[in-house]
Enzyme design. Structure first.
Site, PDB file in Angstrom:
ATOM      1  N   HIS A  50       0.834  -1.208   0.000  1.00 43.69           N
ATOM      2  CA  HIS A  50       0.000   0.000   0.000  1.00 43.69           C
ATOM      3  C   HIS A  50       0.869   1.259   0.000  1.00 43.69           C
ATOM      4  O   HIS A  50       0.671   2.165  -0.818  1.00 43.69           O
ATOM      5  CB  HIS A  50      -0.903  -0.034   1.235  1.00 43.69           C
ATOM      6  CG  HIS A  50      -1.709   1.203   1.465  1.00 43.69           C
ATOM      7  ND1 HIS A  50      -3.053   1.280   1.168  1.00 43.69           N
ATOM      8  CD2 HIS A  50      -1.376   2.413   1.982  1.00 43.69           C
ATOM      9  CE1 HIS A  50      -3.508   2.486   1.483  1.00 43.69           C
ATOM     10  NE2 HIS A  50      -2.500   3.194   1.992  1.00 43.69           N
ATOM     11  N   GLU A  51       1.825   1.325   0.922  1.00 41.89           N
ATOM     12  CA  GLU A  51       2.650   2.523   1.035  1.00 41.89           C
ATOM     13  C   GLU A  51       3.562   2.698  -0.174  1.00 41.89           C
ATOM     14  O   GLU A  51       3.842   3.828  -0.597  1.00 41.89           O
ATOM     15  CB  GLU A  51       3.464   2.486   2.329  1.00 41.89           C
ATOM     16  CG  GLU A  51       2.623   2.454   3.603  1.00 41.89           C
ATOM     17  CD  GLU A  51       1.641   3.612   3.717  1.00 41.89           C
ATOM     18  OE1 GLU A  51       1.884   4.682   3.116  1.00 41.89           O
ATOM     19  OE2 GLU A  51       0.614   3.452   4.402  1.00 41.89           O
ATOM     20  N   HIS A  69       1.716   4.644  -2.723  1.00 34.91           N
ATOM     21  CA  HIS A  69       1.817   6.095  -2.559  1.00 34.91           C
ATOM     22  C   HIS A  69       3.144   6.607  -3.114  1.00 34.91           C
ATOM     23  O   HIS A  69       3.196   7.631  -3.801  1.00 34.91           O
ATOM     24  CB  HIS A  69       1.728   6.470  -1.075  1.00 34.91           C
ATOM     25  CG  HIS A  69       0.367   6.327  -0.487  1.00 34.91           C
ATOM     26  ND1 HIS A  69      -0.780   6.722  -1.130  1.00 34.91           N
ATOM     27  CD2 HIS A  69      -0.040   5.839   0.725  1.00 34.91           C
ATOM     28  CE1 HIS A  69      -1.836   6.490  -0.357  1.00 34.91           C
ATOM     29  NE2 HIS A  69      -1.410   5.953   0.774  1.00 34.91           N
TER      30      HIS A  69
END
Length: 584
Positions: free
Chosen positions: A443-444, A447
């Protein structure tokens, strides 16, 4: 804009006006304390106001929380456990009847089955924030560690509608009718409904800001404002200028960039691959963290590559009637150094353990403590694992389109509570295993490659600047079917906050955006990672080799060269293979 460089990840793009900063100040002020009920419901003074923890970490002087939880009810017997769950369901039903409390209803549903969910005994007053207040919260506390929502309930529930929360915190009484007291401001409340607990009533109130927050989240917000609030934190809320509803609707939550027009982004050629040179740094407060091994970190990298190649596993739900998007992003993460021969003292992996107490505890609120370990921001994709987090956050990252390439702030931060297999292999710590597969890093990294949350901008159709993801009003913390914006929420997408077992993949347009952002905003690392046509087969990374060996539908033919055998830690033998993927 200077503030953009001081904020983190989604907050970077969201906090772009003084109005948003004003809202954040209000959130902080009211989360530090509130009175227990409307003036008509208050009881006699129960003590002087308690001292609060400051940003510098001054010890608290308050009543220590001492309340029963679902775990205690289960020990007492099935009847007590059933009564505990029934109480939450009754309160959730009351909250669910108010449209603007939909996210609070979701939080109550999530907390219901947590071992640490507090017992709502004896009747009382429960203050739950509106959906707008939750949206403000997520601008400051990105990717919160979900089990802490149980502590939030304990800070927001006041038995007998007194001035002392179930958590033990006491509140002051200096507000007019229809309000409760925060640290420096009053919070407006509206009666929302009534739940029933063991024959007694729980009065539910909707608030325009949070009444109570777990100590870790409060300290995190305090530290952020200590860094870029410059004294605004203590200003009375009434002295600050607030946005109107129209102002808020008109304020973009994401910054437009070269890749924002997602419908115009081209397909990624099948002949191209990004093999991203990656390094892992583990910040610890002690010389050696016995719960983390190099093999766990290697496995995390392999899992990330599997996820970005569209091979992630997930638990299929009853509402999954269609095939879920699991696009091959054509991206791999390579921890292994090139032109390196393993020895007994060097396994050739870019993995470093550093003793740095500030990084281990405060990397999420003080990003410079993690950034100082990003020694090659031009040439490496750096992930720092936070070993003793005091912020209550799972992960954060910087958007490359908001930070110049070469800046050390381009670092991904992940709590070890989100590290693959950490929770399940350290059972003596009794941690939540819903974030144990390793999807927090996936997920990170999304980003760090330019992707926004699927809930960015709420029901704005272009909130995440990706046309093929359904919009959703606010994040999801469980794996259930919701239709917050008309269509089904993308709970299986890696850019939501769902449990790891629910997350499954990315979409085609997310893939195109990642390639566009990476090429335009981290061009040096992009071209260093890019592999084209004939050199693809020879450059497939070690994590991809492991991923390619997994069984998958439609997988290409694979051949393996003779293995290289080398010693590894603990006296074990490590085998390295070169994998060639033959595409039709």
């Amino acid at each position: 804009m200077v503030l953009r460089c001081l904020l983190t990840s989604a907050a970077c793009a969201a906090v772009v006006s003084r109005g948003v900063l004003d809202d954040a100040v209000g959130l902080l002020q009211t989360s530090q304390g509130a009175d227990g009920g409307t003036p008509e419901e208050r009881t006699a003074e129960e003590g002087t106001p308690d001292k609060r923890t400051t940003a510098e970490g001054t010890p608290e002087d308050r009543v220590i929380a001492n309340y029963n939880t679902l775990a205690d009810s289960r020990k007492a017997g099935k009847a007590d456990a059933a009564a505990h769950v029934a109480a939450y369901q009754s309160v959730q039903d009351a909250i669910g009847r108010v449209e603007t409390l939909s996210h609070s209803a979701h939080i109550m549903s999530y907390v219901t089955d947590l071992e640490g969910s507090p017992d709502l005994h004896g009747g009382g007053c429960l203050y739950m924030p509106s959906d707008e207040a939750w949206a403000q919260f997520y601008r400051l506390v990105e990717h919160p560690y979900p089990p802490l929502f149980a502590e939030l309930i304990a800070h927001s529930y006041f038995p007998n509608c007194s001035k002392k929360a179930l958590s033990g915190e006491k509140r002051r009484t200096e507000c007019p009718n229809g309000h409760v007291m925060g640290h420096d401001s009053c919070v407006k409340v509206n009666h929302a409904g009534v739940g029933h607990v063991k024959g007694l009533e729980v009065q539910v109130f909707e608030t325009d800001r949070h009444v109570g927050l777990p100590s870790k989240w409060k300290n995190h917000i305090n530290t952020l404002w200590g860094s870029w609030g410059r004294g605004l934190i203590m200003q009375p809320l009434d002295n600050l200028t607030h946005r109107t509803a129209q102002d808020q609707a008109d304020t973009p939550t994401t910054m437009k960039d070269k890749c924002s027009k997602s419908w115009k982004l081209p397909e990624v050629p099948a002949t191209k691959m990004l093999v991203v040179p990656t390094q892992f740094v583990v910040c610890t407060a002690v010389p050696f963290h016995k719960g983390i091994t190099r093999d766990m970190l290697k496995d995390q990298a392999r899992w990330m590559t599997s996820a970005y190649r569209g091979r992630s596993t997930y638990t299929k739900m009853d509402f999954d009637h269609e095939e879920l998007p699991q696009v091959d992003m054509q991206i791999e993460f390579n921890l292994r150094r090139e032109d390196c021969t393993p020895t007994a003292g060097d396994d050739c992996y870019r993995i470093e353990f550093v003793r740095d107490e500030m990084c281990a505890k405060h990397a999420f609120s003080k990003k410079e403590t993690a950034a100082r370990h990003n020694k090659d921001p031009h040439g490496l994709f750096t992930i720092v694992f936070v070993g003793d987090d005091q912020s209550g956050v799972l992960g954060m990252a910087e958007f490359p389109q908001l930070v110049m390439e070469g800046n050390k702030d381009l670092v991904v931060r992940v709590s070890i509570l989100g590290l693959r297999t950490f929770s399940s292999k350290n059972t003596e710590l009794h941690m939540d295993t819903h974030y144990d597969e390793g999807d927090t890093a996936v997920h990170e990294a999304g980003h760090a490659l330019g992707l926004y949350h699927t809930f960015e901008g709420g029901c704005n159709l272009d909130g995440d600047q990706v046309k093929d993801t359904h919009p959703e009003a606010l994040p999801n913390f469980d794996c259930s079917q919701k239709n917050s914006c008309g269509n089904s929420d993308p709970v299986h997408n890696f850019m939501d906050y769902s449990p790891d077992t629910c997350m499954s993949g990315f979409t085609e347009i997310q893939k195109r955006r990642v390639w566009c952002v990476f090429e335009n905003y981290r061009p040096h690392l992009f071209h260093k990672s890019l592999k084209v046509e004939e050199d693809n087969a020879a450059s497939v990374s070690e994590p991809a080799a492991a991923a390619a060996s997994e069984e998958s539908v439609g997988a290409p033919a694979v051949t393996v060269d003779e293995p290289d055998v080398s010693p590894s830690e603990g006296g074990a033998t490590e085998v390295h293979v070169h994998v060639h993927i033959h595409k039709d």
